[in-house]
Design a protein around this motif. Structure first.
Motif, PDB file in Angstrom:
ATOM      1  N   ALA A  19       0.898  -1.157  -0.048  1.00 34.88           N
ATOM      2  CA  ALA A  19      -0.053  -0.106   0.203  1.00 34.88           C
ATOM      3  C   ALA A  19       1.043   1.149  -0.018  1.00 34.88           C
ATOM      4  O   ALA A  19       1.838   1.328   0.773  1.00 34.88           O
ATOM      5  CB  ALA A  19      -0.712  -0.037   1.097  1.00 34.88           C
ATOM      6  N   GLU A  63      -6.021   4.157  -6.207  1.00 37.41           N
ATOM      7  CA  GLU A  63      -7.170   4.620  -5.623  1.00 37.41           C
ATOM      8  C   GLU A  63      -8.165   3.760  -6.316  1.00 37.41           C
ATOM      9  O   GLU A  63      -9.193   4.534  -6.597  1.00 37.41           O
ATOM     10  CB  GLU A  63      -7.344   6.017  -5.346  1.00 37.41           C
ATOM     11  CG  GLU A  63      -6.208   6.728  -4.536  1.00 37.41           C
ATOM     12  CD  GLU A  63      -6.568   8.153  -4.501  1.00 37.41           C
ATOM     13  OE1 GLU A  63      -7.983   8.491  -4.139  1.00 37.41           O
ATOM     14  OE2 GLU A  63      -5.572   9.024  -4.459  1.00 37.41           O
ATOM     15  N   CYS A  78     -10.800   2.218  -5.340  1.00 40.95           N
ATOM     16  CA  CYS A  78     -12.025   2.378  -4.621  1.00 40.95           C
ATOM     17  C   CYS A  78     -12.607   3.607  -4.366  1.00 40.95           C
ATOM     18  O   CYS A  78     -13.615   3.720  -3.421  1.00 40.95           O
ATOM     19  CB  CYS A  78     -12.001   1.372  -3.397  1.00 40.95           C
ATOM     20  SG  CYS A  78     -11.278  -0.492  -3.532  1.00 40.95           S
ATOM     21  N   SER A  79     -11.882   4.836  -4.695  1.00 42.08           N
ATOM     22  CA  SER A  79     -12.375   5.815  -4.157  1.00 42.08           C
ATOM     23  C   SER A  79     -13.683   6.120  -4.875  1.00 42.08           C
ATOM     24  O   SER A  79     -14.304   7.271  -4.084  1.00 42.08           O
ATOM     25  CB  SER A  79     -11.463   7.098  -4.808  1.00 42.08           C
ATOM     26  OG  SER A  79     -11.271   6.992  -6.343  1.00 42.08           O
ATOM     27  N   THR A 113     -16.348  -1.807  -2.579  1.00 47.22           N
ATOM     28  CA  THR A 113     -15.218  -1.965  -2.057  1.00 47.22           C
ATOM     29  C   THR A 113     -14.852  -3.040  -1.463  1.00 47.22           C
ATOM     30  O   THR A 113     -13.639  -3.645  -1.779  1.00 47.22           O
ATOM     31  CB  THR A 113     -15.202  -0.764  -1.092  1.00 47.22           C
ATOM     32  OG1 THR A 113     -15.566   0.190  -1.740  1.00 47.22           O
ATOM     33  CG2 THR A 113     -13.598  -0.677  -0.452  1.00 47.22           C
ATOM     34  N   GLU A 156     -11.584  -5.411  -2.591  1.00 47.91           N
ATOM     35  CA  GLU A 156     -10.737  -5.882  -1.640  1.00 47.91           C
ATOM     36  C   GLU A 156     -10.673  -7.451  -1.545  1.00 47.91           C
ATOM     37  O   GLU A 156      -9.485  -8.071  -1.457  1.00 47.91           O
ATOM     38  CB  GLU A 156     -11.190  -5.361  -0.332  1.00 47.91           C
ATOM     39  CG  GLU A 156     -10.858  -4.119  -0.045  1.00 47.91           C
ATOM     40  CD  GLU A 156     -10.976  -3.490   1.273  1.00 47.91           C
ATOM     41  OE1 GLU A 156     -11.423  -4.073   2.217  1.00 47.91           O
ATOM     42  OE2 GLU A 156     -11.119  -2.049   1.270  1.00 47.91           O
ATOM     43  N   THR A 213      -3.884   4.384  -1.607  1.00 49.34           N
ATOM     44  CA  THR A 213      -5.377   4.307  -1.089  1.00 49.34           C
ATOM     45  C   THR A 213      -5.016   5.335   0.056  1.00 49.34           C
ATOM     46  O   THR A 213      -4.144   5.656   0.343  1.00 49.34           O
ATOM     47  CB  THR A 213      -5.661   2.945  -0.427  1.00 49.34           C
ATOM     48  OG1 THR A 213      -6.872   3.180   0.152  1.00 49.34           O
ATOM     49  CG2 THR A 213      -4.489   2.384   0.629  1.00 49.34           C
ATOM     50  N   SER A 225      -7.402   5.243   2.247  1.00 52.18           N
ATOM     51  CA  SER A 225      -8.146   4.837   3.486  1.00 52.18           C
ATOM     52  C   SER A 225      -7.128   3.760   4.235  1.00 52.18           C
ATOM     53  O   SER A 225      -6.519   2.878   3.768  1.00 52.18           O
ATOM     54  CB  SER A 225      -9.411   3.838   3.089  1.00 52.18           C
ATOM     55  OG  SER A 225      -9.626   2.798   4.073  1.00 52.18           O
ATOM     56  N   GLN A 233      -8.375   0.480   4.925  1.00 54.49           N
ATOM     57  CA  GLN A 233      -8.108  -0.433   3.794  1.00 54.49           C
ATOM     58  C   GLN A 233      -6.419  -0.961   3.656  1.00 54.49           C
ATOM     59  O   GLN A 233      -6.298  -2.137   3.368  1.00 54.49           O
ATOM     60  CB  GLN A 233      -8.563   0.260   2.401  1.00 54.49           C
ATOM     61  CG  GLN A 233      -8.422  -0.678   1.328  1.00 54.49           C
ATOM     62  CD  GLN A 233      -9.051   0.194   0.119  1.00 54.49           C
ATOM     63  OE1 GLN A 233      -8.587   1.242  -0.620  1.00 54.49           O
ATOM     64  NE2 GLN A 233      -9.982  -0.652  -0.577  1.00 54.49           N
TER      65      GLN A 233
END
Ligand SMILES: Nc1ncnc2c1ncn2[C@@H]1O[C@H](COP(=O)(O)OP(=O)(O)OP(=O)(O)O)[C@@H](O)[C@H]1O
Ligand SMILES: [Mg+2]
Lengths: 439, 259
Positions: free
Chosen positions: B41, B181, B183-184, B191, B195, B211, B213, B216
């Motif tokens: 990440a 990103e 899942c933004s 999401t 994932e 990300t 998050s 996340q």
């Protein structure tokens, strides 16, 4: 953090209300100006259509006169001087003027001099004799009988019938004299004068005789010329645009080329005519007055337009589309031809059609390469001498005969029809290629 | 697990990477190893150079006119910036899902089928159908679009478009997947699906995920890299970064105090 001034209080101020009212007034004024602009444009268009259309209607119809003709076997005998045994040849050599003049003499007993016979004959187009001859060749069994034939009137008669010649003008200032007017009045009283849609206008080539002059040769000339323009300017223009926009490095040379292309788009069209003259006629020695040379010359003129329009629409393709394809491992060519060009296609086509429409209406550069010649025949090949619609209009507008005024308007209407068709094609193509691109 | 990955050579090894946009120094001397079978990440405040660094890994920065990259990036011990490298092939091996969904203005089917088509990965029509179906299935989009594969991909909602882009990226089976990103624009359900997909893809791929998050990152990544102002501040096991970061800036960012 600093706090905002007390906006609540400011919202209540009278200025805010005044500002709002003023905004409404501006909106209304702008809308009215827009409507007025559309109104003016519409009015101009309507004036054009009405003024051209009014005259053009006459150009599409022609006057004919019905006459009773005695197909005198005496006049169709083999001539004593030479023995002719072929019937068609005999008819060919027979004097159609005499048959027609005899018929007129029967019609108008007041004709007694040769000069009056000649004047009576001039009520008819030269075409009338050809019609008569063809009729006899086709139906020999009618020889010896009297037949009623509908023969094309001369352009002067046509103008009288259409009311374009004012009988109150003193006789000396008129092309059609009192005698002829009297004959015509008699024919009209007899119901022998009629007007038909002129098929020759749509199927024939140019002629010195307005009543048999046609637009077909010019239409074919225009079609062939534009075909050459399309087939050369479209591929060259779009490929140049694609290369410059998508592949070429950004350096001084490309910047220089870009400036030049933009300048070329503003060069008067007659200059391209000169270029075509020296390049295609002097250096390459291609045939003069041909659709090939005309098309290539117009292609030179259209290229900058197509390149500029294509580049603009390629540039408008969102970058995300390119990166998406690149991210999947598409090669530069795949990116461009699978994604960018299809998305830019509507704009590219619009630019091309704008260029072609301009080419369709262009006269000046074609005059330079000799497409101004008087061409009677319809071109069959790209190298035949030909004329195009706008040049034909120019030639007719320049002719002294009153009847050519109508022909000119009719030809303008045909040209406008063609432009409309080309633009309709553009709209159709644009919708066909339209794709929804996310921003 | 950790022991094993340390012994295998890294899939991607970035050494002293600098990126400039004109005069802007967007990535400053970043060195980072990314391993097969792992999710890494990239976190950090907006504008810190995460996307820029990610784009270096498949040379997408090449397409930006005034962007300069220096340093070394090795993919399987091969310098991807070396002159003999075929960028087009490289991008097929290192797939990418962009921050902003960018489906092609083509049908949903053609969007996913495009990659396999240009690389000649499908032998028959049925083959291609299956690749498309499985890719959409993995991206969690199949049930929503299976009855309208011929609709334009651009008519989908923003979140659906993003999953379509994920399906498109995995349809050519890359070795590395870069996700910026992803899942933004997605709702919690989508999401979760993405994932789960990342979780599933992890074996066999190296996944690099940008990300915003923290949850996340903590949930699905094994390694975390924290960027700030173009510099790599801290890089290590996700559990370590989130429980006992060595840098104060990392701690401030994770706890929401660094802005
Ligand atoms: N194409 C570009 N041209 C010029 N500068 C750019 C370009 N792309 C990014 N930058 C600059 O590089 C820096 C890093 O940008 P980048 O997009 O990598 O940030 P990021 O970490 O992905 O931010 P976010 O979380 O908001 O997506 C920013 O200062 C940005 O202004
Ligand atoms: Mg980013």
């Amino acid at each position: 953090m600093t706090s905002l001034p007390n906006l609540k209080k400011r919202w209540g101020r009278p200025q805010v209300q005044r500002r709002l009212r003023r905004r409404y007034i501006y909106e209304r004024i702008f809308r009215m100006l827009g409507l007025a602009a559309i109104g003016v444009a519409g009015l101009a268009l309507a004036t054009l259509i009405v003024s051209v259309g009014k005259n053009a209607f006459g150009g599409f119809v022609q006057t004919s006169i019905d006459v009773d003709i005695y197909l005198n076997p005496e006049d169709l005998r083999p001539s004593s001087a030479r023995y002719r045994h072929d019937f068609a040849e005999r008819v060919e050599s027979a004097d159609m003027r005499k048959l027609l003049a005899d018929a007129l003499e029967r019609q108008f007993p007041d004709i007694d001099t040769d000069s009056e016979r000649r004047r009576a004959l001039q009520l008819f187009s030269l075409q009338a004799r050809r019609t008569l001859r063809d009729y006899i060749t086709a139906t020999p069994e009618k020889i010896g009988q009297t037949v009623r034939m509908r023969l094309l009137a001369s352009d002067d008669v046509d103008q009288v019938v259409k009311g374009n010649i004012d009988p109150r003008v003193p006789e000396s200032d008129r092309r059609v004299k009192d005698k002829e007017l009297a004959w015509l009045a008699a024919l009209r009283a007899d119901g022998r004068i009629s007007r038909q849609l002129s098929t020759t206008f749509f199927t024939g080539g140019d002629s010195r005789e307005p009543e048999i002059a046609g637009i077909f040769g010019a239409i074919i000339g225009s079609v062939l010329t534009l075909l050459v323009t399309l087939l050369t300017a479209f591929p060259i223009g779009t490929l140049a645009a694609i290369y410059l926009e998508e592949f070429s490095p950004q350096n001084r040379l490309t910047a220089f080329i870009e400036v030049n292309i933009n300048n070329l788009a503003a060069v008067p069209s007659i200059v391209f005519g000169l270029l075509g003259l020296s390049l295609f006629l002097s250096i390459l020695e291609l045939p003069r007055s041909s659709p090939l040379v005309g098309g290539l010359t117009l292609a030179l003129m259209t290229l900058p337009t197509i390149i500029i329009a294509s580049r603009a629409s390629l540039r408008a393709v969102p970058q995300g589309l390119r990166t998406a394809a690149q991210g999947l491992g598409a090669s530069p060519m795949q990116v461009v031809f699978h994604h960018v060009v299809p998305s830019a296609m509507p704009g590219i086509l619009t630019g091309t059609i704008i260029g072609l429409s301009r080419g369709l209406g262009e006269t000046a550069p074609l005059l330079m390469i000799g497409m101004v010649a008087f061409v009677v025949s319809t071109p069959n090949a790209l190298t035949d001498a030909a004329t195009v619609l706008p040049v034909q209009i120019f030639l007719w507008a320049d002719s002294p005969e009153r009847a050519f005024v109508e022909k000119t308007s009719a030809a303008i209407l045909v040209l406008l029809g063609f432009l409309l068709a080309v633009n309709a094609l553009a709209v159709w193509l644009r919708q066909r290629f339209e794709v929804h691109i996310p921003d | 697990m950790t022991m094993a990955t340390v012994q295998t050579p890294p899939k991607i090894s970035a050494q002293g990477v600098n990126v400039f946009y004109g005069d802007t120094h967007a990535v400053d001397n970043v060195s980072l190893d990314l391993y097969q079978d792992e999710v890494t990440a990239l976190i950090g405040p907006s504008g810190c150079g995460k996307s820029t660094f990610l784009r270096c890994l498949n040379r997408m920065n090449d397409t930006i006119a005034d962007c300069r990259v220096s340093g070394q990036i090795l993919l399987d011990d091969e310098d991807i910036y070396a002159s003999q490298i075929d960028v087009v092939q490289l991008r097929a091996r290192v797939g990418m899902v962009f921050q902003k969904p960018n489906p092609f203005p083509k049908s949903i089917y053609d969007n996913v089928a495009y990659g396999p088509r240009i690389h000649g990965l499908a032998d028959t029509r049925e083959d291609l159908d299956e690749i498309v179906a499985v890719s959409l299935e993995k991206a969690g989009l199949w049930d929503e679009v299976k009855d309208r594969l011929d609709h334009l991909g651009t008519t989908l909602s923003g979140g659906q478009q993003q999953r379509l882009c994920i399906a498109r990226a995995i349809a050519i089976d890359p070795e590395v997947i870069l996700m910026d990103e992803p899942c933004s624009a997605l709702d919690p359900i989508a999401t979760a699906k993405v994932e789960a997909l990342i979780e599933e893809l992890k074996g066999g791929y190296a996944i690099i995920l940008v990300t915003h998050s923290m949850q996340q990152a903590a949930r699905i990544s094994q390694k975390t890299a924290f960027f700030h102002l173009g510099q790599l501040i801290e890089f290590g096991d996700t559990t370590q970064i989130f429980t006992s970061p060595t840098s104060g800036r990392t701690r401030d960012y994770i706890t929401g105090r660094l802005v």
